[in-house]
Design a protein around this motif. Structure first.
Motif, PDB file in Angstrom:
ATOM      1  N   LEU A  99       0.965  -0.987  -0.071  1.00  0.00           N
ATOM      2  CA  LEU A  99      -0.048   0.048   0.047  1.00  0.00           C
ATOM      3  C   LEU A  99       0.766   1.296   0.045  1.00  0.00           C
ATOM      4  N   ALA A 100       1.160   1.893  -1.045  1.00  0.00           N
ATOM      5  CA  ALA A 100       1.817   3.123  -1.426  1.00  0.00           C
ATOM      6  C   ALA A 100       1.609   4.190  -0.163  1.00  0.00           C
ATOM      7  N   ALA A 101       0.271   4.178  -0.031  1.00  0.00           N
ATOM      8  CA  ALA A 101      -0.089   5.339   0.986  1.00  0.00           C
ATOM      9  C   ALA A 101       0.705   5.675   2.227  1.00  0.00           C
ATOM     10  N   VAL A 102       0.692   4.302   2.714  1.00  0.00           N
ATOM     11  CA  VAL A 102       1.391   4.016   4.110  1.00  0.00           C
ATOM     12  C   VAL A 102       2.920   4.364   3.983  1.00  0.00           C
ATOM     13  N   LEU A 103       3.539   4.496   2.770  1.00  0.00           N
ATOM     14  CA  LEU A 103       4.954   4.829   2.897  1.00  0.00           C
ATOM     15  C   LEU A 103       5.264   6.059   2.985  1.00  0.00           C
ATOM     16  N   SER A 104       4.382   7.036   2.238  1.00  0.00           N
ATOM     17  CA  SER A 104       4.612   8.580   2.130  1.00  0.00           C
ATOM     18  C   SER A 104       3.781   9.159   3.089  1.00  0.00           C
ATOM     19  N   ALA A 105       2.801   8.765   3.705  1.00  0.00           N
ATOM     20  CA  ALA A 105       1.756   9.398   4.438  1.00  0.00           C
ATOM     21  C   ALA A 105       2.526  10.107   5.700  1.00  0.00           C
ATOM     22  N   ARG A 106       2.029  11.338   6.215  1.00  0.00           N
ATOM     23  CA  ARG A 106       2.716  11.871   7.303  1.00  0.00           C
ATOM     24  C   ARG A 106       2.723  10.568   8.677  1.00  0.00           C
ATOM     25  N   GLY A 107       3.983  10.670   9.089  1.00  0.00           N
ATOM     26  CA  GLY A 107       3.941   9.705  10.134  1.00  0.00           C
ATOM     27  C   GLY A 107       4.027   8.217   9.747  1.00  0.00           C
ATOM     28  N   GLY A 108       3.975   8.033   8.356  1.00  0.00           N
ATOM     29  CA  GLY A 108       4.208   6.618   7.661  1.00  0.00           C
ATOM     30  C   GLY A 108       5.506   6.036   7.914  1.00  0.00           C
ATOM     31  N   LEU A 109       5.799   5.024   6.872  1.00  0.00           N
ATOM     32  CA  LEU A 109       6.848   4.309   6.952  1.00  0.00           C
ATOM     33  C   LEU A 109       8.340   4.976   6.850  1.00  0.00           C
ATOM     34  N   LEU A 110       8.175   5.880   5.811  1.00  0.00           N
ATOM     35  CA  LEU A 110       9.560   6.732   5.713  1.00  0.00           C
ATOM     36  C   LEU A 110       9.711   7.750   6.733  1.00  0.00           C
ATOM     37  N   ASP A 111       8.598   8.437   7.086  1.00  0.00           N
ATOM     38  CA  ASP A 111       8.923   9.319   8.395  1.00  0.00           C
ATOM     39  C   ASP A 111       9.220   8.549   9.581  1.00  0.00           C
ATOM     40  N   SER A 112       8.683   7.367   9.754  1.00  0.00           N
ATOM     41  CA  SER A 112       9.052   6.834  11.034  1.00  0.00           C
ATOM     42  C   SER A 112      10.355   6.277  10.969  1.00  0.00           C
ATOM     43  N   ALA A 113      10.892   5.691   9.893  1.00  0.00           N
ATOM     44  CA  ALA A 113      12.029   5.043   9.849  1.00  0.00           C
ATOM     45  C   ALA A 113      13.043   5.964   9.837  1.00  0.00           C
ATOM     46  N   ALA A 114      13.012   7.222   9.481  1.00  0.00           N
ATOM     47  CA  ALA A 114      14.027   8.303   9.949  1.00  0.00           C
ATOM     48  C   ALA A 114      13.903   9.177  11.158  1.00  0.00           C
ATOM     49  N   ASP A 115      12.856   8.981  11.795  1.00  0.00           N
ATOM     50  CA  ASP A 115      12.580   9.634  13.021  1.00  0.00           C
ATOM     51  C   ASP A 115      13.429   9.066  14.243  1.00  0.00           C
ATOM     52  N   ALA A 116      14.674   9.844  14.439  1.00  0.00           N
ATOM     53  CA  ALA A 116      15.542   9.553  15.458  1.00  0.00           C
ATOM     54  C   ALA A 116      15.096   9.609  16.828  1.00  0.00           C
ATOM     55  N   ALA A 135      13.038   0.149  13.299  1.00  0.00           N
ATOM     56  CA  ALA A 135      13.196  -1.108  12.658  1.00  0.00           C
ATOM     57  C   ALA A 135      12.239  -1.705  11.885  1.00  0.00           C
ATOM     58  N   MET A 136      11.155  -1.825  12.693  1.00  0.00           N
ATOM     59  CA  MET A 136       9.926  -2.245  11.827  1.00  0.00           C
ATOM     60  C   MET A 136       9.308  -1.458  10.617  1.00  0.00           C
ATOM     61  N   ALA A 137       9.467  -0.273  10.717  1.00  0.00           N
ATOM     62  CA  ALA A 137       9.147   0.883   9.554  1.00  0.00           C
ATOM     63  C   ALA A 137      10.102   0.660   8.382  1.00  0.00           C
ATOM     64  N   LEU A 138      11.327   0.360   8.936  1.00  0.00           N
ATOM     65  CA  LEU A 138      12.543  -0.043   7.870  1.00  0.00           C
ATOM     66  C   LEU A 138      12.146  -1.236   7.162  1.00  0.00           C
ATOM     67  N   TYR A 139      11.518  -2.461   7.701  1.00  0.00           N
ATOM     68  CA  TYR A 139      11.287  -3.565   7.224  1.00  0.00           C
ATOM     69  C   TYR A 139      10.036  -3.339   6.071  1.00  0.00           C
ATOM     70  N   GLY A 140       9.255  -2.258   6.482  1.00  0.00           N
ATOM     71  CA  GLY A 140       8.286  -2.064   5.476  1.00  0.00           C
ATOM     72  C   GLY A 140       8.547  -1.386   4.140  1.00  0.00           C
ATOM     73  N   VAL A 141       9.712  -0.340   4.670  1.00  0.00           N
ATOM     74  CA  VAL A 141      10.395   0.432   3.289  1.00  0.00           C
ATOM     75  C   VAL A 141      10.873  -0.538   2.418  1.00  0.00           C
ATOM     76  N   GLN A 142      11.477  -1.692   3.156  1.00  0.00           N
ATOM     77  CA  GLN A 142      12.218  -2.340   2.099  1.00  0.00           C
ATOM     78  C   GLN A 142      11.262  -3.539   1.331  1.00  0.00           C
ATOM     79  N   ARG A 143      10.041  -3.618   1.850  1.00  0.00           N
ATOM     80  CA  ARG A 143       9.091  -4.270   1.286  1.00  0.00           C
ATOM     81  C   ARG A 143       8.766  -3.483  -0.029  1.00  0.00           C
ATOM     82  N   HIS A 144       8.327  -2.314   0.091  1.00  0.00           N
ATOM     83  CA  HIS A 144       8.233  -1.214  -0.937  1.00  0.00           C
ATOM     84  C   HIS A 144       9.042  -1.248  -1.658  1.00  0.00           C
ATOM     85  N   ALA A 145      10.399  -1.278  -1.503  1.00  0.00           N
ATOM     86  CA  ALA A 145      11.536  -1.140  -2.546  1.00  0.00           C
ATOM     87  C   ALA A 145      11.646  -2.469  -3.294  1.00  0.00           C
ATOM     88  N   ASP A 146      11.662  -3.521  -2.393  1.00  0.00           N
ATOM     89  CA  ASP A 146      11.529  -4.651  -3.198  1.00  0.00           C
ATOM     90  C   ASP A 146      10.398  -4.898  -4.369  1.00  0.00           C
TER      91      ASP A 146
END
Length: 440
Positions: free
Chosen positions: A161-178, A186-197
């Motif tokens: 689901l592309a919407a959860v990748l780029s949405a505010r607070g979604g996978l990309l935001d969460s993965a990069a949120d220090a 780590a779980m958000a990064l798992y999702g980003v990798q799924r989308h990249a694959d």
């Protein structure tokens, strides 16, 4: 990684956080909590028809879905008493409802929306138990626009689901949120990798690359070094999967700087080397070639020394698999002279050419020592490492640290084989599964 290194996750029964406050929970409304209550029975009676498409998805049907998922299931997933069952609950929701082959597209879309909205809020709330938050992000990472299907013996893969990748607070935001819990990132990064694959759409590609590059640049911070190193490795993997260099050279520059950072864990530097070797559109102006050539040579030396030191400390032979995996990453960055990699960026008359060719030859010879995991190249590997050390020293580019005399310094971060998905599944038991485990 998740279960073993994030405070609170390994101890699923912990009644309170570090500050002594009880973990936040969402209560199931009284009228729905009793198994035999009239309101609960009505929801369970109407739910199957909605899931089969027998009932129109009108406001009444949406209230039933809200009542079941939000007010009952999602609430139960936040309760500490249910942590031993949280994986089972999540898997039931996924198999019985999200991935039901009978659910109409509109119902599937509506449930996806309920999961993202509610689980996103839970994943970002520090007051919930860490295992609750990790599983919440897992549910988001696993959402699909279209589920996998089998027709005529052929498998059609799921479409994330592309919407959860780029949405505010979604996978990309969460993965990069220090500021976010590393296990949730780590779980958000798992999702980003799924989308990249699956192939990230062009509209989201730049944002994905920017956020992964930012992770790659994060500093190691002492007590959280292993966690940060794991995140950096996964970010490099995503960049490699996307496999496109940005014209400004930010990605190549970040990967090159990581490779050349002698203070970074060997595993992180190897992940960066592997990713660099996959980049298309790599140009000499994007990276500091003298620094990168030296960095690749020092990385190869360090990975050999690290495994030799580990073997000596453990009174063991070197791991042929480990050497092959890491040396292959260096070889990927060097390239084969025909497509990607550094070799094609250095012309024949360049001052770096001789050094680069000598490093590449050493890497090739090292890989020849480990044709399979049963090989024992300990003595020969030591010879190749000595040769490379002299080569780098003679070129005045040796940065390698002295050999370890105790346990290898990067041991905690060199073999983070647990996938975030498998670790999340075991977050309630404190058991980390092997990285080869399948995601359920």
């Amino acid at each position: 990684f998740v279960a073993a290194q994030v405070p609170g996750v390994a101890d699923a029964a912990a009644p309170a956080g570090a500050d002594g406050k009880p973990w936040k929970e969402i209560e199931v409304p009284k009228e729905l909590s009793a198994r035999g209550s009239r309101e609960r029975a009505q929801i369970l009676r109407e739910l199957p028809g909605i899931m089969r498409g027998d009932t129109t998805l009108d406001d009444t049907a949406k209230q039933v879905l809200d009542g079941y998922f939000v007010r009952i299931v999602f609430a139960e997933m936040t309760q500490v008493a249910n942590l031993p069952r949280i994986t089972e609950i999540r898997q039931t929701v996924r198999s019985r409802y999200i991935r039901s082959p009978f659910a109409p597209p509109a119902v599937h879309t509506y449930i996806n929306g309920l999961i993202f909205t509610n689980m996103n809020r839970i994943a970002h709330d520090n007051e919930f138990h860490p295992a609750v938050r990790v599983n919440a992000m897992y549910m988001i990472a696993d959402l699909n626009e279209e589920e996998s299907t089998v027709a005529g013996g052929a498998i059609k893969p799921a479409k994330p689901l592309a919407a959860v990748l780029s949405a505010r607070g979604g996978l990309l935001d969460s993965a990069a949120d220090a500021t976010l819990l590393p296990a949730v990132r780590a779980m958000a990064l798992y999702g980003v990798q799924r989308h990249a694959d699956a192939g990230i759409a062009a509209a989201n590609q730049a944002a994905a690359q920017t956020n992964m590059t930012a992770i790659l640049k994060e500093k190691l911070t002492g007590t959280a070094d292993a966690q940060t190193a794991w995140l950096k490795m996964r970010a490099a993997d995503v960049l490699g999967t996307i496999g496109v260099a940005d014209p400004a050279g930010a990605i190549a520059g970040a990967l090159g700087a990581t490779i050349s950072d002698a203070t970074a864990p060997v595993a992180v530097r190897c992940a960066a080397a592997q990713a660099l070797g996959k980049l298309k559109g790599l140009a000499a102006g994007m990276i500091d070639l003298p620094e990168l050539v030296a960095g690749l040579g020092n990385l190869h030396l360090d990975l050999c020394r690290a495994e030799l030191d580990r073997a000596a400390f453990d009174l063991d032979t070197v791991s042929a698999r480990q050497i092959h995996h890491r040396a292959s990453a260096v070889q990927a960055a060097l390239g084969d002279g025909a497509a990607n990699g550094v070799v094609i960026l250095v012309p024949a008359g360049d001052a770096q050419k001789a050094l680069l060719d000598a490093i590449a030859a050493n890497v090739t010879e090292t890989l020849a020592l480990v044709p399979d995991e049963n090989a024992d190249p300990t003595e020969q590997l030591s010879i190749k490492a000595d040769e490379l050390e002299k080569l780098l020293a003679d070129a005045n580019v040796l940065k390698s640290q002295p050999r370890a005399t105790a346990a290898p310094a990067d041991a905690p971060a060199t073999t983070p084989t647990t996938t975030p998905a498998s670790a999340a599944a075991d977050a309630t038991t404190g058991t980390a599964t092997d990285g080869a485990s399948k995601v359920n």
